[in-house]
Structures are given as structure tokens and as C-alpha cells.
Design an enzyme around this catalytic site. Structure first.
Site, PDB file in Angstrom:
ATOM      1  N   TYR A  53      11.427  -1.068 -15.539  1.00  0.00           N
ATOM      2  CA  TYR A  53      11.906  -0.456 -14.295  1.00  0.00           C
ATOM      3  C   TYR A  53      13.260   0.188 -14.580  1.00  0.00           C
ATOM      4  CZ  TYR A  53       8.540  -3.740 -12.120  1.00  0.00           C
ATOM      5  OH  TYR A  53       7.429  -4.476 -11.780  1.00  0.00           O
ATOM      6  N   ASN A  90      -1.196  -8.597 -15.876  1.00  0.00           N
ATOM      7  CA  ASN A  90      -2.199  -7.603 -16.254  1.00  0.00           C
ATOM      8  C   ASN A  90      -3.157  -8.104 -17.342  1.00  0.00           C
ATOM      9  OD1 ASN A  90      -1.248  -5.223 -14.596  1.00  0.00           O
ATOM     10  ND2 ASN A  90       0.605  -5.643 -15.778  1.00  0.00           N
ATOM     11  N   GLN A 128       0.172 -12.718 -12.918  1.00  0.00           N
ATOM     12  CA  GLN A 128       0.390 -11.686 -11.901  1.00  0.00           C
ATOM     13  C   GLN A 128      -0.590 -10.536 -12.151  1.00  0.00           C
ATOM     14  OE1 GLN A 128       3.896  -8.623 -10.464  1.00  0.00           O
ATOM     15  NE2 GLN A 128       4.523 -10.704 -10.974  1.00  0.00           N
ATOM     16  N   TYR A 134       0.233  -8.320  -7.157  1.00  0.00           N
ATOM     17  CA  TYR A 134       1.062  -7.139  -6.917  1.00  0.00           C
ATOM     18  C   TYR A 134       0.230  -6.093  -6.175  1.00  0.00           C
ATOM     19  CZ  TYR A 134      -0.812  -5.009 -11.295  1.00  0.00           C
ATOM     20  OH  TYR A 134      -1.600  -4.503 -12.285  1.00  0.00           O
ATOM     21  N   PHE A 135       0.902  -5.085  -5.617  1.00  0.00           N
ATOM     22  CA  PHE A 135       0.291  -4.132  -4.684  1.00  0.00           C
ATOM     23  C   PHE A 135      -0.366  -4.858  -3.511  1.00  0.00           C
ATOM     24  CE2 PHE A 135      -0.502  -0.785  -8.236  1.00  0.00           C
ATOM     25  CZ  PHE A 135       0.818  -0.385  -8.161  1.00  0.00           C
ATOM     26  N   PRO A 136       0.288  -5.876  -2.921  1.00  0.00           N
ATOM     27  CA  PRO A 136      -0.378  -6.641  -1.857  1.00  0.00           C
ATOM     28  C   PRO A 136      -0.696  -5.809  -0.618  1.00  0.00           C
ATOM     29  CG  PRO A 136       1.956  -7.207  -1.969  1.00  0.00           C
ATOM     30  CD  PRO A 136       1.658  -6.370  -3.176  1.00  0.00           C
ATOM     31  N   SER A 161      -0.098   0.061  -1.478  1.00  0.00           N
ATOM     32  CA  SER A 161       0.741   1.263  -1.309  1.00  0.00           C
ATOM     33  C   SER A 161       0.846   1.695   0.148  1.00  0.00           C
ATOM     34  CB  SER A 161       0.225   2.418  -2.178  1.00  0.00           C
ATOM     35  OG  SER A 161       0.282   2.080  -3.542  1.00  0.00           O
ATOM     36  N   LYS A 208       0.350   1.390   8.981  1.00  0.00           N
ATOM     37  CA  LYS A 208       1.232   2.461   9.481  1.00  0.00           C
ATOM     38  C   LYS A 208       0.665   3.860   9.252  1.00  0.00           C
ATOM     39  CE  LYS A 208       5.324  -0.436   9.006  1.00  0.00           C
ATOM     40  NZ  LYS A 208       6.583  -0.704   8.283  1.00  0.00           N
TER      41      LYS A 208
END
Length: 311
Positions: free
Chosen positions: A59, A158, A177, A204-206, A209, A215
């Protein structure tokens, strides 16, 4: 507030809602990031009871760890748990490969300790598998660092089910994860293995996106990294939006958001004790914390299961 949960077989205990920090200094992932705003998001999380901060070498690269480390200096070290990850190698031509070699992982941990300005890392993950390194040998290197006190819990990210089984040959893996959300429940076989072997499963990506946050509206279009993904193709996307909207009645019954209903559902899954919703703004962090205290009824869980069946 919800009770702290234990990560696998380790001594690390964390609040069930964590903070993903790829938008804190992750300039290679998001354009035009404000670093001070990112640091404020981290402070807001800690000030409101979140204890686990999830970052990674890639990151930035490196910058997210540096910024997280700067904020952590402002708090008692025992108040915060840091998770970070390594395995990427950035070549001179900017190509990126994965390396799980024991010596490389040990050096990655040393580099992360310096960037984070800490004496130990609470949870260290092998970020991605490489093609050649035996996974139990890679994890054994992290076990040596755990014995030295440089890391407190061992994670893999992964990894396929087969790779996880190889990595956990000696029972050293505490956390796995993987991508998991209501639209993508394929990894429930890994979740079952994790539950049987005292491994914490962290998705992850719970919120997929943003689709599962409730929303978006039907026929909305996207021109960024989401555009080519299957979940955002018009027919699939519109079906997803319609199903998500049906969670509104459950959200209203609990006086909360659809996103929090989804996060609360995950916390009822086997071995899934921690979720890491992303947040670019401080107010998102505070909203997500509510999810840890929502108790869904059996009928509500059944409705969610029926709306989002395992394919």
C-alpha cells in the site's frame, strides 16, 4: 461495546471491527489521497474503540505503513494492534512478483518494523503465495520471528484451501484473509477448515466495493477500476442492487444501515470473528463500529441466506 476476540491460537485479542488502511497512503491504489485526512481516519478509529489496523507493504508502496506508524506513536502501544503483510517484490522495470522465501519474509518483517516504528507486529501475513516456496517452510520462518517476539500472530492471505493446508501443516497459522462477501461466498470451504483448525477467517472486500452498502441505484455506471468487473456489469449489477435493497427492512428494524446488517451477518459465520470494512472518511469508521453490537434474528439470517445463496 462488543467483547474482544482472539486471533487463532495467538495471544492477540482485537475488537471485531477493524480498519483497513489501503486508502491511508495507498497512492498506488487511489489517486489524490490526502495523507493528513488518512491519519485522521486512523485516529478516529482508535478513539472510538477499534484496535486492529490492517496495512501492507504494497500500500503506497511503504507509505501506508509509515503513516499508520506515525499515528500509532500517539497512543499507548498496547491499545493498538497492527496487522501488515509482505511478499511483493518490485523489480527495476516496475514489474511485481511474489516471493515467500523464508529469508525474504524475514527481511520484509524487519523493514515493516522500521516503517511502523514499533518493536513488534501483532499480526503478520504472507500477502500472496508464490509459485515455488513450500508454504509450511514460509510459515516456519514467521514462527521463528514469533518465537523471537517480533510478531505475535501468523497470517496468510489469498491462499487456496490446498495452500492453507500446506501452510498449516505444523499448526502455526492463526489467521487466513480471503475475499468473502454476500456476492462471493465461494470461500466458505476455507472458512469451514479454519473453524476446524482454530484459525480466524478475516474477509476482505466485505461490502463488494460499495454494492453491499446499499448506496447504489439501478443503472448506475462507473468509469474507474470497477467498470470491467463482473459485479458491475449492468444486468448483474442491477440484480445485485435489487437484492441489497431488500435488506432495508432488516436495517430499519435495528435502526442501522444496510452495510451494518451485512457486516453483522458475517460475524455469525464460522471462524469469522473480525471484519475490515474500508473507510476513506472518519465518519464511515464510526458508522461501521455499530455492526459489532447487532444481533440478527434467525428469521433475518434466513432471509439474507435466501437473498444471497451460495452459488
Amino acid at each position: 461495546m462488543a467483547d474482544l476476540v482472539q486471533l487463532g491460537k495467538s495471544d492477540v485479542r482485537v475488537f471485531p471491527i477493524a480498519l483497513g488502511t489501503n486508502a491511508v497512503g495507498g497512492h498506488n491504489l487511489y489517486p489524490n489521497l490526502d495523507e493528513e485526512q488518512g491519519k485522521d481516519v486512523v485516529r478516529k478509529a482508535i478513539d472510538n474503540g477499534i484496535t486492529l489496523l490492517d496495512t501492507a507493504y504494497i500500500y503506497g508502496p511503504e507509505r501506508s505503513e509509515e503513516l499508520v506508524g506515525q499515528v500509532v506513536q500517539e497512543y499507548p502501544r498496547e491499545q493498538v494492534q497492527i496487522a501488515t503483510k509482505g511478499s511483493h517484490v518490485i523489480k527495476d522495470n516496475d514489474d511485481v512478483i511474489q516471493n515467500n522465501d523464508p529469508d525474504y519474509l524475514k527481511q520484509q518483517v524487519e523493514n515493516s518494523l522500521k516503517r511502523l516504528q514499533v518493536d513488534y507486529i501483532d499480526l503478520y501475513y504472507i500477502h500472496f503465495p508464490d509459485e515455488n516456496t513450500p508454504k509450511d517452510k514460509a510459515v516456519a520462518a514467521l514462527k521463528e520471528l514469533k518465537d523471537e517476539g517480533k510478531i505475535k500472530a501468523i497470517g496468510v492471505s489469498n491462499f487456496s484451501l490446498e495452500q492453507l493446508k500446506e501452510a498449516n501443516k505444523d499448526g502455526y497459522v492463526d489467521v487466513v484473509q480471503l475475499e468473502y462477501n454476500l456476492l462471493h461466498r465461494e470461500n466458505e470451504d476455507v472458512m469451514a477448515y479454519a473453524a476446524e483448525n482454530d484459525i480466524t477467517f478475516i474477509p476482505y472486500f466485505p461490502l463488494a466495493s460499495g454494492i453491499l452498502a446499499g448506496k447504489y441505484e439501478e443503472n448506475q455506471t462507473f468509469d474507474d477500476h470497477r467498470a470491467p468487473r463482473r459485479d458491475f456489469q449492468p444486468e448483474v449489477f442491477n440484480d445485485n442492487v435489487r437484492r441489497v435493497k431488500q435488506l432495508q427492512s432488516i436495517a430499519e428494524a435495528h435502526n442501522t444501515s444496510i452495510a451494518n446488517v451485512v457486516l453483522a451477518f458475517y460475524l455469525t459465520r464460522p471462524a469469522l470473528d473480525v471484519v475490515i470494512p474500508g473507510a476513506k472518511r472518519a465518519e464511515q469508521v464510526v458508522e461501521n463500529i455499530e455492526a459489532a453490537n447487532i444481533q440478527l434474528t434467525d428469521d433475518e439470517l434466513k432471509k439474507i441466506d435466501e437473498l444471497f445463496p451460495i452459488e
